[in-house]
Every structure is written in structure tokens, then in C-alpha cells.
Design an enzyme around this catalytic site. Structure first.
Site, PDB file in Angstrom:
ATOM      1  CG  HIS A 284      -1.737   1.191   1.443  1.00 26.20           C
ATOM      2  ND1 HIS A 284      -3.074   1.240   1.141  1.00 26.20           N
ATOM      3  CD2 HIS A 284      -1.426   2.424   1.934  1.00 26.20           C
ATOM      4  CE1 HIS A 284      -3.554   2.432   1.431  1.00 26.20           C
ATOM      5  NE2 HIS A 284      -2.570   3.179   1.918  1.00 26.20           N
ATOM      6  CD  GLU A 285       1.971   3.483   3.582  1.00 24.83           C
ATOM      7  OE1 GLU A 285       2.305   4.607   3.151  1.00 24.83           O
ATOM      8  OE2 GLU A 285       0.849   3.263   4.074  1.00 24.83           O
TER       9      GLU A 285
ATOM     10  CG  HIS B 179       0.708   6.293  -0.836  1.00 22.76           C
ATOM     11  ND1 HIS B 179      -0.408   6.834  -1.434  1.00 22.76           N
ATOM     12  CD2 HIS B 179       0.266   5.695   0.303  1.00 22.76           C
ATOM     13  CE1 HIS B 179      -1.473   6.572  -0.688  1.00 22.76           C
ATOM     14  NE2 HIS B 179      -1.092   5.885   0.373  1.00 22.76           N
TER      15      HIS B 179
ATOM     16  CD  GLU C  40      -4.738   6.368   2.242  1.00 23.01           C
ATOM     17  OE1 GLU C  40      -4.416   5.211   2.544  1.00 23.01           O
ATOM     18  OE2 GLU C  40      -3.905   7.258   1.989  1.00 23.01           O
TER      19      GLU C  40
END
Length: 647
Positions: free
Chosen positions: A167-168, A171, A239
């Protein structure tokens, strides 16, 4: 989502941020002006006096907010992601750590970096935080840092930790970090009145300073209100996208959903204790603070889980909460019980094996860790497992990494290598020069699919050298690039990639920022740069000049249809690209998408690619800030026998 479309969406969010910032500033100015009218009795003054004074007050407020936002953004940009993690008490995870939990974390991050086609970021742990959370910070992938809480390290099993890290990484890959830094700077600016007011309130004694401070604090809450609205507006949709990207990276949703369930089922949840963490609340994996739904920076937890598992029943969180209240989960113990361990060494295709390739599939895989054309492709963890342990150890060691990296960059041509040895000896001494040559000999037998990943794994130890030492490395890499002799395209591009990443990590800007990047070059310059790159790639991958010319024209027709630029590889070889990167890297999203498609067409003009050709493509894409995941692993039935042609 298509990587290039995601880049366009990030730019739209940036414009949206600017618009919201302007609205917030106007609201703050209006509030200050209104207070000034009543406090100073301006409503009883002549209109000219009132307008003049209000213009001055408005101007001072706008300058204060704008200047504060600009300075704060520059400070955050200059410090890199590591500074953000350190400001929250983050402790760096060493490359050679032997602690089982930290080793597992570093292994997961390294695997994800290889899978996503970006350099390994700095890794931090927030030791005082028992909630499950994480964030990525930095201005570019070269100065990125990923921080996880102690709670995430302790409570998540490997699959769940991988889901959070994926998930990070979404980004990092999608450019959200730069937007986050700008958002932090912007929010600091619109909160400046409240900050100044608090400082003035701390002044003791009977004077008007405290009263003015109280007024500023009250006015500052206008900024607080708009700041939280802006964070919610910019962050919430990202998100959802990051969750979707994390599933792409890991190719399974159970790990990410499991991490979200543990946030919902454990008493600590994802909350952070450190009050300073509110500055990064929009960057966190989970909601770090309790806000009303209006100000929430993340979608509702249950909704995020149901997006990943549509059949999920929210009542399941109550059962998990009761179970974990009695026996809290321990990540490492779950790993052992579930048999979650890194995959064993894969069977890589032969270095000269040729694999079928479709340009559209490769372009679609940019910014993603999965390759549509290769459903059974191995995980990045198996690539790391294939690198000999002694090489991995040296890549992670702060001293041994230098001769290893220089060994990776030495040319295969004997005359060129001898000249490079002389450069190293003059700058670092005979001992290190000899060690680099020895490393080059060892690396000559390394599978071509492992050379770029090894360089990516070596980057963190290289990046953490003191600035004077890092600048010396930069100068030496540049000197190795410029050595007279034959440097093939891959050797040149790998050298240039390491130089660029180290430069960006140190200076938070592109090494060719002063060479025209950021300004649109003339069309003729851009077209010539594209043609030169395609000509060099065609020459590097074709068996003869005729085949190279045909491949070049096919790629050129895709990128620049109707442009009659003849096939003319530069006599200087790959070094001729030195002055062209500002124009190439300065292309916008759609243009880069066409360029990547053209490069794939050139390199794979015969419908197949060798492992070496794929790694060359990945290296050039990385130079253009278009991260391309590994493509070199294929099912045995996909491998085409090598007819003996040069690649």
C-alpha cells in the site's frame, strides 16, 4: 489503473490542492479583515482609509501564509523522507540487521522495491507506537522513506505486513509522496495564525500581546477547519487507489484485508500517541486520530475491508476483538504456524533465452508489480533469493558496497575497463580499484536478470554515506561514464541510473534540473533525443544493421508518426545520450507512454526479448521515472529457443 493516467490524476489533485488552498486563504483573510473592522473601528472611518488599512492587513496575512507555506515545503523537501520519519521518533533499520522482526521487515521492503521497479527506500520503525500504522514520505523515490509502527511489526504476519508495505509503495510509485509534502507545507501555512497566536499567549504579564494572541488563535481555527477539510478532500480517494494498487503488487487481497481487520479488532487500532503525527495523518495507512466523518482522511474501515472482501460481515470484527483481547496476535508466531516464509530460489530462464512479448502488455505493467503477459511470473523475493548470499551481504555493508557497485559499472571491453581501473586508482587507491575489478570478474557470471536488482539493493548503503563521500562517489561514477572506450548501452544506463538516484537523494532534485528539465524544449530537440535513444536501443538489440534499421523505423513510427528521421546511431555510442536526458525525462505522461511503447517495439521487434534486453528496457524506463517491474521470469513453455543471434 494505468501508471500514466495515475500521474495525470496526481497532477489534477495538485491543482485541486492549489484551488482549496486559495479558498482557505481567502476565508482566513476575510475573517481577519472582519475582526480588524470591529477591533479598530474601521467601520467608522472614511472608506478610503478603511480600504487602505484592510488592503495592508490582507496583504500581510497573504504574505505570511504564502511565505510560511513555501519555506515549510522547501524544508520538508530538503530533508527527505527520513527526516519526516525521524521527526516522529523513527529509528532507522540497518541494512545488515539480524533482529528477526527487523530482518523480516527489510526483506519485505526490498522485495517490494524490486517488484515495483524503484530503489529501496530508507526503512524506519516508530518504537513507541503500538497501533498498526505506516507511512511513506519523501519528495521522490530516490529520497523516500517508509516507516512502520512497533504495533505493525509485532502484530502483523508476513502476508499482512507485505500488504501494508505494498500500500505504501503504491504512494511511492504513483507520485503521491510529492503531493503529501506539498500538502504538509500548505497546511502549515494556513495554520500559521494559530501557531503565532499560541506563541503570543505564552507571553506573561499585563500587555496586549496575550489578547492579540488569543484573537489569532481563534482566527487560526478557521485555518484548522480548512486544513482538515483539505486533508480529507485530497487523501480519501487516494487510499482506495492505494489499496487497489497494493493488491496488484502482492496479487492477493487477504494480507491487506487481514491487516485492516487487525486494526479493527485490536484495542490499539491504528491510533498514534505522538501529537506531532497529526501533521502526517493524511499520509498514514490507517486513521491515526479520531476525527468526525467530515474530517476523516481515510474511508471507513469496514468499507475498505469490503472493497477487498465483498462478502465480509462487519460483525466479524466483534468476534475477532473478543478473541484478540484474550490472546493478542503475534506476527512471527503466525508466520511459523502458517508456513509463511520467502519463496525458495526460482529457476530463472537461460540468460540468452527469448520470451514472447507484447508492447501493450509491457506499457500496461509500468508502475505495477505484475505483468499481464506473464501470469505465472515469480515474486521479487525469489529474485533476491537467487542472488548469491555473499553478494547480498556486500551490497548491504556500508564499506563493502563501494567496490561492489563500481564492479557492477565496469565495462566488459578490456581497454575501457583498464581506463576505468586507472580512474578508480587515482580517486580511491590501488586497493579499491583492484577490489572493484575482482568484483567485476565475479559479477560477470551473474545472471543478467539479477544485475539491476543487485544495484537497487546496494543503493541504501551507498546513499547513507556522509555527503562528502557521497559526492566523491557521484564524481567517480560520472568519470567512469565518460572514460574513452566502448561502454555498451546497458553499462552506460546502469551507471547513469545510479548516478541520478544518488544525486536526487542528496539534492532532492534532478541532476539535469539546470539543463532545461522543467522547461519545454524545442520540438526539434525532443524529436532528435527520441530518435537517438531508439537508434541506440535498435543497434544494441539487433543482429545486424539492416535489422536494427527496420526495428528503429517501427519504433519511430509509433512514437513520432510521419517524422522522417533516418536511422543514424551516434558514433559516440551510449555516451551520446548524456545531453538528451533533460528532454526525454521532461516529456509529459502521454508522451512517455508513447516513448515506452516505442522502446518495446524497437527492442522486441522480432516478437521476443532476451533477459538482457528486458533488463536494458527496465533500466532505461527507470531513468525516465517510469518504474517497470521484472519481466524476465516466464513459464517454461513461453521460452523460445535461442537461435544463436546476438542480443
Amino acid at each position: 489503473m494505468n501508471f500514466f493516467q495515475r500521474q495525470r490524476d496526481v497532477r489534477k489533485l495538485s491543482r485541486r490542492l492549489v484551488l482549496l488552498f486559495v479558498v482557505a486563504v481567502l476565508a482566513i483573510v476575510a475573517a481577519v479583515d472582519l475582526v480588524a473592522v470591529f477591533v479598530f473601528g474601521l467601520n467608522q472611518q472614511p472608506a478610503e482609509v478603511t480600504l487602505t488599512l484592510l488592503a495592508w492587513v490582507s496583504g500581510l496575512v497573504i504574505v505570511a501564509i504564502g511565505l510560511t507555506s513555501f519555506i515549510r515545503t522547501r524544508m520538508l523537501r530538503g530533508g527527505g523522507g527520513g527526516k519526516v520519519a525521524q521527526s516522529l521518533g523513527g529509528i532507522y533499520v540497518p541494512e545488515d540487521t539480524t533482529d528477526p522482526r527487523l530482518r523480516r521487515l527489510r526483506n519485505v521492503v526490498e522485495e517490494m522495491a524490486i517488484a515495483s521497479g524503484v530503489s529501496v527506500p530508507e526503512i524506519y520503525v516508530l518504537p513507541g507506537e503500538n497501533g498498526i500504522n505506516a507511512f511513506a514520505a519523501g519528495f521522490s523515490p530516490a529520497d523516500a522513506a517508509i516507516a512502520v509502527t512497533h504495533g505493525a511489526l509485532e502484530r502483523l504476519n508476513r502476508d499482512e505486513l507485505q500488504g501494508v508495505i505494498a500500500h505504501e509503495f503504491s504512494h511511492v510509485v504513483n507520485g503521491d509522496m510529492r503531493l503529501n509534502i506539498r500538502l504538509m507545507g500548505t497546511l502549515f501555512g494556513i495554520l500559521v495564525l494559530a501557531i503565532i497566536g499560541r506563541l503570543m499567549l505564552s507571553v506573561r504579564g499585563r500587555n496586549p500581546v496575550a489578547a492579540i494572541g488569543l484573537a489569532l488563535v481563534i482566527l487560526g481555527y478557521v485555518g484548522v477547519f480548512f486544513g482538515r477539510i483539505i486533508k480529507a478532500a485530497v487523501s480519501r480517494q487516494r487510499e482506495y487507489l492505494a489499496d487497489a494498487s497494493a493488491v496488484q503488487f502482492t496479487r492477493q487481497s487477504a494480507g491487506l484485508a487481514g491487516a485492516l481487520k487487525k486494526i479493527g479488532g485490536l484495542a490499539e487500532g491504528s491510533k498514534l500517541r505522538d501529537g506531532r503525527a497529526e501533521d502526517v495523518s493524511h499520509m498514514l495507512f490507517g486513521e491515526g486520530f479520531s476525527f468526525s466523518s467530515l474530517f476523516a482522511t481515510h474511508p471507513p474501515l469496514v468499507k475498505r475491508i469490503q472493497t477487498l472482501e465483498p462478502a465480509f460481515d462487519p460483525r466479524g470484527l466483534e468476534a475477532l476483538s473478543q478473541q484478540w483481547a484474550r490472546t493478542p496476535p503475534v506476527g512471527l508466531a503466525e508466520d511459523e504456524a502458517l508456513g509463511l516464509a520467502p519463496a525458495g530460489p526460482p529457476v530463472l530462464p537461460p540468460p540468452r533465452a527469448r520470451m514472447p512479448i507484447r508492447p501493450a502488455d509491457v506499457v500496461a505493467s509500468v508502475g505495477s508489480a505484475v505483468t499481464p503477459a506473464s501470469p505465472a511470473h515469480r515474486t521479487a523475493g525469489t529474485i533476491i533469493e537467487s542472488i548469491p548470499p555473499q553478494l547480498l551481504a556486500r551490497a548491504r555493508h556500508p564499506e563493502a558496497v563501494l567496490p561492489l557497485v563500481f564492479g557492477l559499472l565496469l565495462a566488459r571491453d578490456p581497454a575501457t575497463r583498464a581506463n576505468q581501473h586507472a580512474v578508480l586508482a587515482a580517486r580511491y587507491g590501488q586497493g579499491l580499484a583492484d577490489a572493484a575489478v575482482a568484483e567485476a570478474g565475479t559479477l560477470a557470471g551473474l545472471h543478467p536478470a539479477l544485475r539491476l536488482p543487485l544495484a537497487e539493493l546496494a543503493f541504501p548503503a551507498l546513499r547513507r554515506r556522509p555527503r562528502p563521500a557521497a559526492e566523491a562517489v557521484l564524481a567517480c561514477i560520472h568519470a567512469l561514464i565518460r572514460v574513452d572506450g566502448r561502454i555498451d548501452v546497458f553499462e552506460y544506463c546502469l551507471s547513469r541510473l545510479l548516478h541520478r538516484e544518488l544525486y536526487e537523494a542528496m539534492n532532492r532534485t534532478s541532476p539535469w534540473a539546470g539543463q532545461g528539465r522543467g522547461r519545454r524544449p524545442p520540438l526539434e530537440v525532443t524529436n532528435r533525443a527520441v530518435a537517438t535513444l531508439l537508434a541506440l536501443l535498435a543497434q544494441a538489440g539487433a543482429a545486424d544493421q539492416q535489422a536494427a534499421g527496420t526495428a528503429y523505423l517501427a519504433g519511430l513510427g509509433q512514437v513520432l508518426p510521419g517524422e522522417p528521421i533516418p536511422f543514424d546511431p551516434p558514433a559516440a555510442g551510449a555516451v551520446a545520450l548524456e545531453g538528451l536526458w533533460p528532454a526525454l525525462d521532461g516529456l509529459d505522461g502521454p508522451e512517455k507512454e508513447f516513448l515506452v511503447g516505442g522502446m518495446v517495439t524497437v527492442i522486441g521487434h522480432d516478437g521476443v526479448m532476451t533477459v538482457s534486453e528486458i533488463e536494458l528496457l527496465r533500466t532505461v524506463c527507470a531513468l525516465l521515472h517510469c518504474p517497470l517491474p521484472p519481466l524476465a521470469q516466464a513459464r517454461p513453455e513461453q521460452v523460445v529457443p535461442d537461435p544463436g543471434s546476438r542480443s
